[in-house]
Design an enzyme around this catalytic site. Sequence first.
Site, PDB file in Angstrom:
ATOM      1  N   HIS A  82     -81.598  51.494  20.143  1.00  0.00           N
ATOM      2  CA  HIS A  82     -80.620  50.681  19.551  1.00  0.00           C
ATOM      3  C   HIS A  82     -79.702  51.266  18.774  1.00  0.00           C
ATOM      4  O   HIS A  82     -78.683  50.896  18.140  1.00  0.00           O
ATOM      5  CB  HIS A  82     -80.876  49.058  19.711  1.00  0.00           C
ATOM      6  CG  HIS A  82     -81.614  48.878  18.492  1.00  0.00           C
ATOM      7  ND1 HIS A  82     -82.824  48.489  18.170  1.00  0.00           N
ATOM      8  CD2 HIS A  82     -81.120  48.673  17.141  1.00  0.00           C
ATOM      9  CE1 HIS A  82     -83.213  48.368  16.829  1.00  0.00           C
ATOM     10  NE2 HIS A  82     -81.998  48.277  16.130  1.00  0.00           N
ATOM     11  N   ASP A 135     -87.194  50.485  23.590  1.00  0.00           N
ATOM     12  CA  ASP A 135     -86.448  50.783  22.413  1.00  0.00           C
ATOM     13  C   ASP A 135     -86.855  51.952  21.764  1.00  0.00           C
ATOM     14  O   ASP A 135     -87.362  51.928  20.640  1.00  0.00           O
ATOM     15  CB  ASP A 135     -86.299  49.786  21.527  1.00  0.00           C
ATOM     16  CG  ASP A 135     -85.176  49.653  20.530  1.00  0.00           C
ATOM     17  OD1 ASP A 135     -84.157  50.581  20.549  1.00  0.00           O
ATOM     18  OD2 ASP A 135     -84.993  48.844  19.770  1.00  0.00           O
ATOM     19  N   GLN A 230     -83.069  43.970   9.048  1.00  0.00           N
ATOM     20  CA  GLN A 230     -82.031  44.501   9.234  1.00  0.00           C
ATOM     21  C   GLN A 230     -81.886  45.897   8.441  1.00  0.00           C
ATOM     22  O   GLN A 230     -82.169  45.959   7.238  1.00  0.00           O
ATOM     23  CB  GLN A 230     -80.735  43.864   9.251  1.00  0.00           C
ATOM     24  CG  GLN A 230     -80.754  42.802  10.385  1.00  0.00           C
ATOM     25  CD  GLN A 230     -79.592  41.742  10.192  1.00  0.00           C
ATOM     26  OE1 GLN A 230     -78.492  41.910   9.518  1.00  0.00           O
ATOM     27  NE2 GLN A 230     -79.886  40.652  10.768  1.00  0.00           N
ATOM     28  N   GLY A 231     -81.641  46.986   8.897  1.00  0.00           N
ATOM     29  CA  GLY A 231     -81.613  48.264   8.401  1.00  0.00           C
ATOM     30  C   GLY A 231     -82.945  49.146   8.389  1.00  0.00           C
ATOM     31  O   GLY A 231     -82.939  50.303   8.180  1.00  0.00           O
ATOM     32  N   ASP A 232     -83.928  48.261   8.672  1.00  0.00           N
ATOM     33  CA  ASP A 232     -85.192  49.102   9.018  1.00  0.00           C
ATOM     34  C   ASP A 232     -85.436  49.752  10.229  1.00  0.00           C
ATOM     35  O   ASP A 232     -86.132  50.340  10.555  1.00  0.00           O
ATOM     36  CB  ASP A 232     -86.376  48.030   8.701  1.00  0.00           C
ATOM     37  CG  ASP A 232     -86.582  47.659   7.111  1.00  0.00           C
ATOM     38  OD1 ASP A 232     -86.170  48.548   6.317  1.00  0.00           O
ATOM     39  OD2 ASP A 232     -86.759  46.532   6.867  1.00  0.00           O
ATOM     40  N   SER A 233     -84.366  49.152  11.310  1.00  0.00           N
ATOM     41  CA  SER A 233     -84.644  49.508  12.582  1.00  0.00           C
ATOM     42  C   SER A 233     -85.058  51.073  12.798  1.00  0.00           C
ATOM     43  O   SER A 233     -84.384  51.910  12.126  1.00  0.00           O
ATOM     44  CB  SER A 233     -83.469  49.238  13.445  1.00  0.00           C
ATOM     45  OG  SER A 233     -83.661  47.778  13.483  1.00  0.00           O
TER      46      SER A 233
HETATM   47  C1  4AZ Z   1     -82.531  44.102  12.874  1.00  0.00           C
HETATM   48  O1  4AZ Z   1     -81.503  43.596  13.083  1.00  0.00           O
HETATM   49  C2  4AZ Z   1     -83.809  43.449  12.671  1.00  0.00           C
HETATM   50  N1  4AZ Z   1     -87.605  40.913  11.295  1.00  0.00           N
HETATM   51  C3  4AZ Z   1     -85.017  44.289  12.638  1.00  0.00           C
HETATM   52  C4  4AZ Z   1     -86.147  43.949  12.437  1.00  0.00           C
HETATM   53  C5  4AZ Z   1     -86.475  42.445  12.381  1.00  0.00           C
HETATM   54  C6  4AZ Z   1     -85.245  41.563  12.769  1.00  0.00           C
HETATM   55  C7  4AZ Z   1     -84.082  42.254  12.669  1.00  0.00           C
HETATM   56  C8  4AZ Z   1     -87.770  41.658  12.340  1.00  0.00           C
HETATM   57  O2  4AZ Z   1     -82.456  45.792  12.839  1.00  0.00           O
END
Ligand code: 4AZ
Length: 273
Positions: A82, A135, A230-233
């Site tokens: 993603h 993913d 968010q941003g850790d993805s």
């Molecule tokens: C994101 O939006 C996201 N708490 C990544 C991890 C988590 C939630 C959102 C898990 O990238």
Amino acid sequence: MRGSLTRALTGAMGLIAAAAGQAVTAAPVAADSVVVGGRPARIADAPWVVALSSRDRFGGTRAGQFCGGVVVAPTKVLTAAHCLGREVLGGEPWEVRDFVVIAGRAALRGQGGQEVRVSDTWVNPDYDPTTNAGDLAVLTLVSALPQSSVIGVAREGDAALTPGTEADVFGWGDTTGNGTYASTLRTARVQVLPDSTCEQAYPGGGFGAPYQGDTMLCAGDPQGGKDACQGDSGGPLVAKGLLVGLVSWGSGCGQAENPGVYTRVSAVLPARF
Ligand code: 4AZ
């Protein structure tokens, strides 16, 4: 965005959505809650963590960081599929001319490590953007990183995947659930949770797709407070010294009742990598 489930939202995209007045995350979590509830990480202790960057698209203040990744061979980086989606990059990955992987650098405002261009991207053909199943993407680097920055990948049946195992997640993502992005690498200690925990948290129907344990891995802090955000993805979840997951999605950040959902790398990564 579907309901309150956050996915495919990288740091900068969160900022853009927030500026547009959209709801981008679920409820805020406790302050100091990477990575919410985390602590600083040294790159020497986690040399396989990399940042995906485009300054053109995401701005220069945090070196263009928009997702995480992990080095699994000298020229191969895993990330979340993603992270490479059109809604994140605004086009195909090869159209983002300044797309680089930043390796060996914890401080995004610093000069350490190296920035390496990407010669090829492979997005899992079974990735389903609607459910987030599968993913995973593989980036090929134009030049090799040292073997010392490579992490091994857990295989199906490894003890690292057993529920209850302690695991560490790494990233430069939101540290509060409110859009406060880290400029230095952080880590949080969570644990691998049984599939049943995430099946109950994410049953599907109504808002969002269900948790699917065949391609997803459930991990979190049973007390809440520690989580990816968010941003850790695309960044790594590591247990017993092995890569077990990639940050993928979840509802909010750090809520005990809503664990983090990770890509189950052992199930999704093709054997040839
Ligand atoms: C994101 O939006 C996201 N708490 C990544 C991890 C988590 C939630 C959102 C898990 O990238």
